[in-house]
Design an enzyme around this catalytic site. Structure first.
Site, short mmCIF file in Angstrom:
data_model
loop_
_atom_site.label_atom_id
_atom_site.label_comp_id
_atom_site.label_asym_id
_atom_site.label_seq_id
_atom_site.Cartn_x
_atom_site.Cartn_y
_atom_site.Cartn_z
N GLU A 29 1.02 -1.08 0.01
CA GLU A 29 0.14 -0.05 -0.08
C GLU A 29 0.79 1.15 -0.10
O GLU A 29 1.29 1.79 1.07
CB GLU A 29 -1.06 0.06 1.10
CG GLU A 29 -2.03 1.12 1.04
CD GLU A 29 -2.93 0.96 2.37
OE1 GLU A 29 -3.99 0.86 2.11
OE2 GLU A 29 -2.30 1.02 3.49
N GLN A 30 0.98 1.91 -1.18
CA GLN A 30 1.76 3.06 -1.15
C GLN A 30 1.01 4.16 -2.19
O GLN A 30 -0.05 3.67 -3.13
CB GLN A 30 3.15 2.86 -1.95
CG GLN A 30 3.34 2.51 -3.35
CD GLN A 30 4.36 2.45 -4.13
OE1 GLN A 30 5.21 3.62 -4.10
NE2 GLN A 30 5.14 1.44 -4.56
#
Length: 536
Positions: free
Chosen positions: A374-375
């Protein structure tokens, strides 16, 4: 004229279909979400991005997928009033999470099918097909029966891992593959046989495959048989399109093709290609999509018009000139503009919002840049050798674990990132972090530059292999250039450690990180992308 590539920038593994007067091309998106790009055209020259169908968590969730995994080689066909989209979600490429070689032969491929009455959807729930290999395609025979072909992966030591093309019947009512699996084609001595597509013409079944790997030895192979399950005989020239061993070819890496017939009966071949940097030989725009007319010979085999199996740069064709591309993107709609994508997650609300602040793209800082889970990174493709990009950003980092800025990105091991952060020694500052795949120093940082509070404009200029950053603080009339010259050629398939997956292309966009886990916001007012001629 049609000038190749028709889909510039990262648009590999084209699958083409005609429905009436409309043509559609589906291409791979790998770890970029939503999955599968679909372009539309009515003249084969001008193409518009119209859909990314794999936009729901129940269709695609790539969190944890390694770089250059995710969605491989979609196949788009039309039958019985429905579009059929077959695709692979690759979960492992045979490397450990730390890049080691442990289990290098072990890979996980899961193949699925979705359908829709229109290219705009709604797309059905996905049907699981198999996990025996990748590059699945769907063939509908004249009697209405349907079959799935894919390459067969063999992990056993001493075996050909690209073990050939297998075929199995698909039962739409049962929503499953049924009956026996047939190995119909083992490939040629060039090897790495993949990307099967089957067609029926004049009593023959034609099998199109890609061979030689997706680099400089890439080629399109054709074989045919009177029966669907074979045996298949090879084309007399073996390869109907290739630039291998032809350094003079204007388009390199030609392969992975699909065939469509125009209303006048002309066969057209859509295929991937690469355009190397003149000075470095690296393809920063990744694998792009090209197209050219072909001809059926008196012997019933397919040939290029010149009979030389060469990809061509230009095709004479009656088509309107292309529309100019938009330069400035304003974030004043509830949906992200279609040119932009993000990485892996089917939960975009956790990494960005277009409604939290009117007229802005708000990023929520999440994991480190390069995270495979999750970026917060939103970007668009680089589609020309020379371009300028810039964005206006408002961000107030409180400490060194918070940052946001402008990024030129290939994957977690290859990027140049101009970011705003804060620390106790210098306060609010600007610096560049580079991930360098071909340097002893994997992560490199420039010396921080102190900057005042307020909105800031960040910019980048790329000219072939040269990349330079600049910035302009609020109230400044002129831009300030950073003194460093960065290597843009690392944003390519070719710049990599041996054996790692590298199948995408260069992107440019915005990103935010909050490694303290407090989701620091960063607001983007606009984003410019302008292609231009070379500037010395």
């Amino acid at each position: 004229m049609i000038r190749n590539p028709i889909l510039p920038g990262f648009n590999p593994d084209p699958s083409i279909v005609r429905v009436g007067d409309d043509y559609y091309i589906a291409t791979s998106t790998f770890e970029w979400f939503p999955g599968v790009q679909i372009h539309h055209s009515t003249d084969l020259a001008n193409w518009t991005l119209v859909a990314r169908p794999l936009a729901r968590a129940d269709l695609l969730d790539m969190r944890g997928d390694p770089d250059s995994c995710g969605v491989w080689a979609p196949c788009l066909t039309y039958a019985n009033g429905l579009f059929h989209l077959v695709y692979t979600d690759v979960k492992r490429y045979g490397r450990t999470t730390t890049g080691g070689a442990s289990g290098a032969s072990l890979r996980d491929f899961h193949n699925y099918l979705v359908t829709a009455p229109s290219i705009d959807g709604p797309w059905s729930d996905r049907v699981y097909l198999n996990s025996s290999g990748f590059d699945p395609s769907l063939f509908t025979d004249d009697d209405g029966r349907q079959y799935v072909a894919n390459m067969l992966w063999d992990h056993r030591p001493g075996r050909n891992r690209f073990a050939g093309i297998v075929l199995q019947e698909y039962d739409a009512a049962a929503r499953a593959l049924v009956g026996e699996r047939h190995l119909i084609f083992k490939g040629t001595e060039l090897g790495l046989t993949e990307a099967p597509h089957i067609y029926r013409r004049d009593g023959w079944y034609y099998l199109l495959t890609a061979e030689g790997g997706t680099g400089w030895n890439h080629a399109v192979t054709m074989a045919r048989s009177r029966t669907l399950t074979g045996p298949y005989e090879l084309h007399p020239d073996r390869y109907i399109l290739t630039a291998r061993n032809r350094p003079d070819a204007p388009l390199q890496r030609a392969g992975h093709a699909d065939l469509v017939e125009a209303p006048d009966g002309t066969p057209w071949l859509a295929y991937l290609c690469g355009r190397p940097l003149p000075n470095r030989g690296r393809c920063v725009m990744g694998r792009e999509t090209a197209i050219q007319p072909m001809r059926w010979g008196d012997d019933g085999w397919l040939y290029t018009l010149a009979g030389d199996a060469m990809p061509v740069l230009e095709v004479e064709h009656d088509a309107a000139p292309p529309e100019p591309r938009q330069e400035r993107t304003r974030f004043d709609t509830p949906e992200l503009p279609i040119d932009f994508q993000w990485l892996r997650t089917p939960e975009p609300d956790r990494i960005f919002s277009l409604t939290a602040r009117s007229g802005h793209l708000r990023l929520y800082g999440r994991e480190t840049i390069g995270s495979v889970f999750e970026q917060a990174l939103v970007a668009r493709r680089q589609q020309a050798f020379c371009y300028t990009a810039q964005a206006r950003i408002e961000v107030v980092p409180a400490h060194f674990q918070q940052m946001a800025g402008l990024v030129c990105y290939y994957n977690s091991t290859k990027f140049h990132y101009l970011y705003v952060s804060h620390d106790d020694a210098i306060g609010r500052h600007l610096a560049v972090m580079s991930a360098l795949p071909d340097s002893p120093q994997a992560d490199a940082f420039t010396v921080p530059i102190a900057i005042p509070d307020g909105a800031i404009e960040l910019g980048v200029e790329v000219d072939f292999e040269r990349l330079r950053f600049r910035y302009r603080c609020e109230g400044d009339a002129d831009w300030t250039w950073l003194p460093q010259l960065f290597d843009a050629s690392i944003l390519s398939d070719e710049a990599s450690a041996p054996g790692m997956a590298n199948f995408t292309g260069a992107f440019v966009g915005v990103a935010a990180q909050d490694m303290a886990g407090t989701a620091m916001p960063a607001d983007i007012a606009w984003f410019d992308y302008r292609e231009r001629e070379y500037s010395a």
